[in-house]
Motif scaffolding. Structure first.
Motif, PDB file in Angstrom:
ATOM      1  N   UNK A 159      14.913 -26.986-148.781  1.00  0.00           N
ATOM      2  CA  UNK A 159      14.934 -26.747-150.218  1.00  0.00           C
ATOM      3  C   UNK A 159      14.142 -25.510-150.576  1.00  0.00           C
ATOM      4  N   UNK A 160      14.588 -24.844-151.663  1.00  0.00           N
ATOM      5  CA  UNK A 160      13.966 -23.581-152.040  1.00  0.00           C
ATOM      6  C   UNK A 160      12.498 -23.769-152.438  1.00  0.00           C
ATOM      7  N   UNK A 161      12.196 -24.862-153.170  1.00  0.00           N
ATOM      8  CA  UNK A 161      10.821 -25.089-153.613  1.00  0.00           C
ATOM      9  C   UNK A 161       9.863 -25.219-152.452  1.00  0.00           C
ATOM     10  N   UNK A 162      10.201 -26.083-151.496  1.00  0.00           N
ATOM     11  CA  UNK A 162       9.332 -26.270-150.338  1.00  0.00           C
ATOM     12  C   UNK A 162       9.251 -24.996-149.502  1.00  0.00           C
ATOM     13  N   UNK A 163      10.402 -24.293-149.398  1.00  0.00           N
ATOM     14  CA  UNK A 163      10.404 -23.054-148.619  1.00  0.00           C
ATOM     15  C   UNK A 163       9.491 -22.016-149.262  1.00  0.00           C
ATOM     16  N   UNK A 164       9.524 -21.928-150.621  1.00  0.00           N
ATOM     17  CA  UNK A 164       8.656 -20.963-151.319  1.00  0.00           C
ATOM     18  C   UNK A 164       7.196 -21.310-151.118  1.00  0.00           C
TER      19      UNK A 164
ATOM     20  N   UNK B  13       4.454 -19.004-149.292  1.00  0.00           N
ATOM     21  CA  UNK B  13       3.203 -18.611-149.947  1.00  0.00           C
ATOM     22  C   UNK B  13       2.004 -18.989-149.089  1.00  0.00           C
ATOM     23  N   UNK B  14       2.056 -20.190-148.472  1.00  0.00           N
ATOM     24  CA  UNK B  14       0.940 -20.620-147.624  1.00  0.00           C
ATOM     25  C   UNK B  14       0.791 -19.713-146.417  1.00  0.00           C
ATOM     26  N   UNK B  15       1.927 -19.365-145.797  1.00  0.00           N
ATOM     27  CA  UNK B  15       1.880 -18.479-144.630  1.00  0.00           C
ATOM     28  C   UNK B  15       1.357 -17.099-145.030  1.00  0.00           C
ATOM     29  N   UNK B  16       1.792 -16.611-146.213  1.00  0.00           N
ATOM     30  CA  UNK B  16       1.341 -15.293-146.679  1.00  0.00           C
ATOM     31  C   UNK B  16      -0.160 -15.283-146.925  1.00  0.00           C
ATOM     32  N   UNK B  17      -0.665 -16.346-147.576  1.00  0.00           N
ATOM     33  CA  UNK B  17      -2.107 -16.429-147.830  1.00  0.00           C
ATOM     34  C   UNK B  17      -2.893 -16.487-146.523  1.00  0.00           C
ATOM     35  N   UNK B  18      -2.343 -17.264-145.563  1.00  0.00           N
ATOM     36  CA  UNK B  18      -3.016 -17.358-144.266  1.00  0.00           C
ATOM     37  C   UNK B  18      -3.038 -16.000-143.571  1.00  0.00           C
TER      38      UNK B  18
END
Length: 356
Positions: free
Chosen positions: A98-103, A107-112
């Motif tokens: 799903x798009x929501x979970x993917x977003x 975002x979590x990967x980007x912050x990490x």
């Protein structure tokens, strides 16, 4: 729960243009059985790909048979619908979660990744092998040649000063650079330079011992590599500096350390001076002068203090370390004078070249 079911179905078997009309039977396994008066075949569910939705029907194709088509009603039981491929809107795993979970995951990967990038110098710097750092130092600074001041008496005084603040069996290399600037620098690869301007400004050898011990602390605590990574990025591990030697040394002297690193280097200096019975009051006096707490304030010290934290705080820490203790002079008056005059007395010493 009853798994098997049957539903009306139409299909092209991929071998000819005949449209077959019959039923699809699913027994809860991994395949769908298609049967009609004119055709009967099994289709693996994981071979199917979603193709289209039209007029209340779903159309599937086959990965193995390009001309195969399966058309079934859209109101499939949830169990089978979950087995069949869904509509690919964004592709791959995004459609599955799903798009929501993917977003949220993106975002979590980007912050990490950002956090890893920002903190990389702190954890990577001390882990860079010392042999790499020595090679980097050689690439950036190379041979200082005759730009370091030498006289037999001055070299002996500097060695005595270094003995007091670096008690390791393998000492860092220390030298007095022929630069008329009030500064000192720890170079990558375990080398420390006191600029002649700083030596001339020092009022006592204990002042120089404090500064030298501080720069040795940067080397021993592996701060140099961390600061290089923070200031120049990971590319510093792959390439050296392209500017002239003078500019490289000047750039390294301007390199800033974190407040924690500065305090750690100060603490290193105080411990070594205590072990060698060297008074920290000279260093306290030096920091008071650069902090403007004295009539002897000298604007020429601004360059050194600009890259270091709160001189008053540092002076207080060195002064506190002297409370209730007595000390021995780290150098004699003759040795201190030999250190001060070594650049002037060295007939072969050269100037550093600057591009500015």
């Amino acid at each position: 729960m009853e798994q098997s079911f049957r539903t009306p179905a139409q299909w092209y078997d991929g071998h000819n243009a005949i449209r077959h009309e019959g039923e699809a039977v699913w027994d809860g396994g991994g395949s769908l059985h298609l049967r009609s008066f004119s055709s009967e075949m099994d289709v693996a569910l994981d071979d199917l790909e979603y193709r289209d939705h039209r007029g209340g029907e779903l159309v599937y194709t086959s990965k193995e048979a390009p001309d195969f088509r399966l058309i079934v009603p859209e109101d499939l039981p949830p169990g089978l619908a979950a087995k069949l491929p869904g509509k690919q809107v964004y592709g791959g795993w995004i459609d599955k979660v799903g798009l929501g979970k993917a977003s949220a995951a993106f975002a979590a990967v980007s912050l990490a990744a950002v956090a890893l990038f920002l903190t990389a110098p702190e954890w990577l710097g001390p882990r860079v092998p010392e042999s790499w750092e020595r090679n980097l130092g050689q690439a950036m600074v190379g041979d200082l040649g005759n730009r370091l001041c030498h006289t037999p008496e001055g070299d002996a005084a500097l060695a005595k000063l270094l003995d007091a603040v670096d008690l390791a069996s393998m000492q860092v290399r220390a030298g007095v650079a022929n630069m008329d600037m009030v500064n000192a620098v720890a170079l990558p690869g375990g080398q420390v330079l006191l600029f002649d301007g700083l030596v001339q400004d020092a009022e006592t050898p204990e002042e120089l011992a404090g500064v030298l011990g501080h720069e040795v602390g940067h080397v021993r605590e592996r701060h140099v590599m961390t600061a290089l990574l923070r200031q120049f990025g990971l590319s510093i591990l792959l390439s050296g500096a392209n500017s002239g030697l003078g500019d490289t040394v000047f750039g390294l002297a301007s390199m800033s350390y974190s407040r924690d690193a500065e305090r750690e280097a100060d603490e290193f200096a105080r411990k070594r001076m205590e072990e060698s019975n060297v008074s920290p009051l000279g260093a306290a006096r030096f920091f008071e002068r650069i902090g403007g707490d004295s009539e002897a304030e000298d604007n020429s010290l601004v360059g050194w203090v600009a890259s270091h934290p709160a001189p008053r705080e540092r002076a207080d820490a060195f002064r506190k370390a002297a409370e209730g203790k007595t000390f021995s002079p780290v150098l004699t008056a003759q040795e201190f004078e030999a250190l001060k005059s070594m650049c002037e007395d060295d007939p072969d010493v050269e100037e550093f070249d600057f591009l500015f």
